[in-house]
Write an enzyme that holds these catalytic residues in place. Structure first.
Site, PDB file in Angstrom:
ATOM      1  N   LYS A 117      40.200  13.460  -5.241  1.00 49.09           N
ATOM      2  CA  LYS A 117      39.441  13.304  -3.999  1.00 49.09           C
ATOM      3  C   LYS A 117      39.935  12.035  -3.312  1.00 49.09           C
ATOM      4  CE  LYS A 117      36.197  11.033  -2.653  1.00 49.09           C
ATOM      5  NZ  LYS A 117      36.708  10.795  -1.249  1.00 49.09           N
ATOM      6  N   GLU A 127      40.085   0.773 -11.304  1.00 50.02           N
ATOM      7  CA  GLU A 127      40.864  -0.250 -10.599  1.00 50.02           C
ATOM      8  C   GLU A 127      40.003  -0.700  -9.436  1.00 50.02           C
ATOM      9  OE1 GLU A 127      44.479  -0.320 -12.883  1.00 50.02           O
ATOM     10  OE2 GLU A 127      43.536  -1.630 -11.420  1.00 50.02           O
ATOM     11  N   GLU A 143      35.067 -10.571  -1.699  1.00 46.13           N
ATOM     12  CA  GLU A 143      36.389 -10.084  -1.268  1.00 46.13           C
ATOM     13  C   GLU A 143      36.356  -9.888   0.252  1.00 46.13           C
ATOM     14  OE1 GLU A 143      37.220  -6.040  -2.578  1.00 46.13           O
ATOM     15  OE2 GLU A 143      39.189  -6.728  -3.226  1.00 46.13           O
TER      16      GLU A 143
END
Ligand code: NAD
Ligand SMILES: O=C[C@H](O)CS(=O)(=O)O
Length: 483
Positions: free
Chosen positions: A179, A254, A385
């Protein structure tokens, strides 16, 4: 510019070997540089995800029965087709993700390198023969494919994040249902077109676009799926990990990063500036391994800040299709809002603006590359981030001080530092709590090396000789009665 092979921009999904065209409730895919609709992809859900998984189960049996060489030959052909079509694939990638064409082409070749690497690694999945524990016993360890794999990938690297998963899965004898991100599906679909042309048997590689939650729920809840490999935010990674628990799947995560980039007094400053631009501003800062915090030792702080701002002032912001563009648009308005929030918070707490700091005159989601000084650990940009073109500079005095600051985060993906001192390189490299450390370089990602992080940056490694092991199960055979 028109594609050499228009068939690569396909408004359809490959589900269990069958192409499903985009229907009435299709998902529009837009160019982040212009807002124009590039095309539409199917809005699929649970039923199609289940069909893809069942087809993957059936196809995987024959695929695992092939020799490693037979699998390798098909992967190698896929690699050759990706390279042969790199220009078209790069244009599709730039149109849907926004990165400059040169960077997009670099990603295509980087993504292809994983197919090339694992076409070779397919033939080197070794087991063990272990000295028996009793006279009549013989111990053998064999490696077998995990089976059916589910993959979910992000928008920032719409080609390489896919090949970094699909290539080792297929090389190991697995099948895989993907996906991709709804913002950048065409790159994934083009890879499926080329895999089919390479002779990959039907059902082994499906691409399903649509409701992330619905498709993800089927992937994580399915007993047939024995591994989930996810690349994306830590928040979603944790949710998927939770969803996978009842079926005890193998997991590869990840996730997000918060990379420190440290410049010591003895660094080659020009090299450090070059490395900072690559590490911080690649993909306009929208990379999981981007430098997120730049720590500069007091003796070179002002000189580094000036050199960095000067170097950035020469680089062009623009549409990724324009030859000289270095910084394309951010992916969407939310990304711009995050960048503005981090800049406002930092300046509100005492940081100073050296360059940039606001939306670019081009409008849309274009943003000026930005340098801040006087940044401290109390600011949001130090903890979160940014995922955008902002370089926050922190000043430090001692090695111990900067290592402690660099490690003061729940993330642990990439880290970087510049020094000429060999002993310092060893000591700091060993002390940094990250999966990857760049020493005198700002670009560390390559198929040959194990990519991945620790703490909230994820689980497992992609690429390298370790990458294929993630798609195998170890089986211990104990032969008795050998008198
Ligand atoms: N560590 C790495 O290798 C790496 C690489 C690239 C990006 N990232 C990280 O990814 C993030 C940016 O990418 P993003 O915005 O696409 O991340 P995201 O987590 O929002 O989305 C990633 C993928 O997950 C899907 N998704 C979202 N919610 C889901 C759900 N509930 N169930 C199933 N699937 C779901 C999305 O559709 C997309 O395909 C950043 O944090 C970046 O650091 C990490
Ligand atoms: O966003 C992070 C990806 O892993 C990109 S790269 O592998 O560092 O190029």
């Amino acid at each position: 510019m028109p594609l050499r092979d228009p068939g690569l921009l396909k408004e359809a999904n490959l589900v269990g070997g069958q192409w499903i065209a985009a229907g009435d409730n299709a998902i529009a895919v837009t160019n982040p540089a212009t807002g124009a609709v590039l095309g539409r992809v199917p809005s699929l859900g649970a039923a199609e995800a289940e069909a893809a998984i069942e087809a993957a189960r059936d196809a995987q049996i024959g695929w695992a029965a092939k020799t490693a060489k037979e699998r390798s030959v098909i992967l190698r052909r896929w690699y050759e087709l990706v390279v042969e079509n790199a220009d078209d694939l790069a244009e599709i990638l730039t149109l849907e993700q926004g990165k400059p064409l040169a960077e997009a082409r670099g990603e295509i070749l980087y993504g292809a390198s994983f197919i090339e690497w694992f076409a070779e690694e397919a033939r080197r999945v070794y087991g063990d023969v272990i000295p028996g524990h009793q006279a009549d016993k013989r111990i053998v360890v064999i490696k077998q494919p995990v089976g059916v794999v589910a993959a979910i990938t992000p928008w920032n690297f719409p080609n390489a994040m896919i090949t970094r998963k699909v290539a080792p899965a297929l090389a190991a004898g697995c099948s895989i249902v993907l996906k991709p991100a709804s913002q950048t599906p065409f790159s994934a679909i083009a890879l499926a077109v080329l895999a089919e042309r390479a002779g990959l048997p039907a059902g082994l590689f499906s691409v399903v676009t649509g409701s992330a939650r619905a498709i993800g729920a089927v992937m994580t809840g399915s007993q047939i799926v024995r591994k989930l490999t996810f690349t994306g935010s830590t928040e979603i990674g944790i949710e998927l990990m939770r969803q996978c628990a009842p079926t005890v799947k193998k997991l590869a995560l990840e996730l997000g990063g918060n990379a420190p980039f440290i410049v010591f007094d003895d660094a080659d400053l020009d090299a450090a500036v070059e490395g900072a631009i690559i590490s911080k501003f690649r993909n306009n800062g929208q990379t999981c391994v981007c430098a997120n915090r730049l720590y500069v030792q007091a003796g070179v702080y002002d000189a580094f800040a000036q050199k960095l701002a000067e170097a950035l002032s020469k680089l062009k912001v623009g549409n990724g299709l324009e030859e000289s563009t270095v910084f394309g648009p951010l992916i969407d308005d939310a990304a711009v809002a995050k960048v503005e929030e981090h800049i406002a918070d930092a300046m509100g707490k005492g940081a100073s603006l050296v360059s940039g700091g606001k939306r670019h005159a081009l409008g849309g989601t274009f943003f000026e590359p930005t340098v801040l000084t006087g940044v401290t650990g109390t600011m949001a940009i130090a903890r979160e981030e940014t995922f955008g073109p902002v370089a926050p500079l922190f000043r430090f005095k001692e090695d111990s001080e900067v290592v402690a600051a660099a490690n003061d985060t729940e993330f642990g993906l990439a880290s970087y530092f510049y020094t000429k001192d060999l002993a310092r390189a060893w000591k700091v490299g060993e002390a940094l709590e990250y999966g990857m450390v760049g020493i005198n370089t700002g670009l560390i990602s390559t198929a040959e090396a194990p990519f991945g992080g620790v703490k909230l940056s994820g689980l497992g490694r992609e690429g390298s000789r370790y990458g294929i092991e993630e798609f195998t199960e170890m089986k211990y055979l104990c032969f008795g009665g050998i008198a």
